[in-house]
Design an enzyme around this catalytic site. Structure first.
Site, PDB file in Angstrom:
ATOM      1  CD  GLU A  60      25.767  47.691  27.774  1.00  0.00           C
ATOM      2  OE1 GLU A  60      24.749  48.337  28.057  1.00  0.00           O
ATOM      3  OE2 GLU A  60      26.419  47.047  28.607  1.00  0.00           O
ATOM      4  CG  ASP A  64      23.300  52.267  22.499  1.00  0.00           C
ATOM      5  OD1 ASP A  64      22.219  51.688  22.319  1.00  0.00           O
ATOM      6  OD2 ASP A  64      23.375  53.493  22.723  1.00  0.00           O
ATOM      7  CG  ASP A 133      22.962  45.449  28.483  1.00  0.00           C
ATOM      8  OD1 ASP A 133      22.265  46.188  27.772  1.00  0.00           O
ATOM      9  OD2 ASP A 133      22.887  45.434  29.725  1.00  0.00           O
ATOM     10  CD  GLU A 136      23.064  47.999  23.140  1.00  0.00           C
ATOM     11  OE1 GLU A 136      22.081  48.662  22.752  1.00  0.00           O
ATOM     12  OE2 GLU A 136      23.595  48.165  24.264  1.00  0.00           O
TER      13      GLU A 136
END
Length: 244
Positions: A60, A64, A133, A136
């Site tokens: 994650e 991101d 989340d 990502e």
């Protein structure tokens, strides 16, 4: 020493992919490692209930960054008429929790997330924070599996339906105000927020529940403000979908 060889994804040499993960990989249309994809789909609640197996938070973190870069470059190239402030607002909207959750729902991600029983029973498969989340993490897995070009292509394909939707930018940037406006449109009283917190002081998590007329929504975050914003976005999305 265990007799089972462990690779860097945390699975053993006798691991076999779940059929749902295989189908999901085919749907993504990128050459992603099935081991990494399964890791990307593993929430920490599942890991906790299964002896501390690896979960998706490191992926994650990576995803991101990949997401932000891909969206930033795309906006800079495709919208030369926008100034820095406008570009920043659009980027913030496209990488927001609500946008990623919307994308995740569109590709059926919630059905594939590996959740703990408690999280599953309380609606975790449709919870915006979990979906965002995990989305990502999937991007991070794609980057490690297929490289930056494939990961960027995946990001751009996923966000493309949202890029030219101006209504969503206002809600994502200022969800509490947008929710107040939505409440007024349906003749409801101002939104009411209720917040609870869990965890130790150094790792406190906040969960906000917002009520607007007959609608309720929840959101979580590392602060009261973020939790309220997440809840407001959920409520605004629900109201908008039901009243449009």
């Amino acid at each position: 020493m265990t007799s089972q060889h462990q690779n860097n994804t945390g699975v053993g040499s006798d691991w076999e992919p779940d059929p749902g993960v295989v189908a999901f990989a085919e749907q993504l249309g990128v050459p992603v490692s099935l081991e990494l994809l399964e890791l990307a789909l593993t929430h920490r609640s599942y890991a906790y209930e299964h002896g501390g197996v690896p979960h998706n938070e490191r992926l994650e973190f990576l995803g991101d960054s990949i997401l932000g870069q891909a969206v930033t470059v795309m906006l800079y190239r495709d919208f030369p008429e926008l100034d820095e402030g406008q570009l920043a607002k659009r980027r913030a909207s496209l990488v927001s929790t609500i946008a990623l959750a919307e994308i995740a729902r569109g590709i059926g991600l919630g059905e594939q997330v590996r959740l703990g029983k408690g999280e599953d029973l309380t609606g975790g498969r449709d919870k915006a924070s979990i979906l965002a989340d995990t989305m990502e993490a999937v991007i991070g897995a794609t980057y490690l599996s297929a490289g930056p070009e494939q990961a960027t292509a995946l990001v751009l394909r996923l966000v493309d339906p949202l890029v030219n939707n101006p209504e969503r930018f206002g809600a994502a940037m200022d969800p509490k105000t947008s929710l107040q406006e939505a409440a007024a449109l349906i003749g409801a009283s101002a939104p009411v927020y209720d917040i609870v917190s869990t965890g130790p002081d150094h790792n406190r998590r906040f969960v906000a529940t917002v009520t607007v007329g007959p609608y309720t929504a929840t959101g979580s975050g590392s602060s009261k403000k973020h939790a309220e914003m997440a809840a407001a976005l959920e409520a605004w999305t629900d109201i908008s979908a039901r009243t449009s």
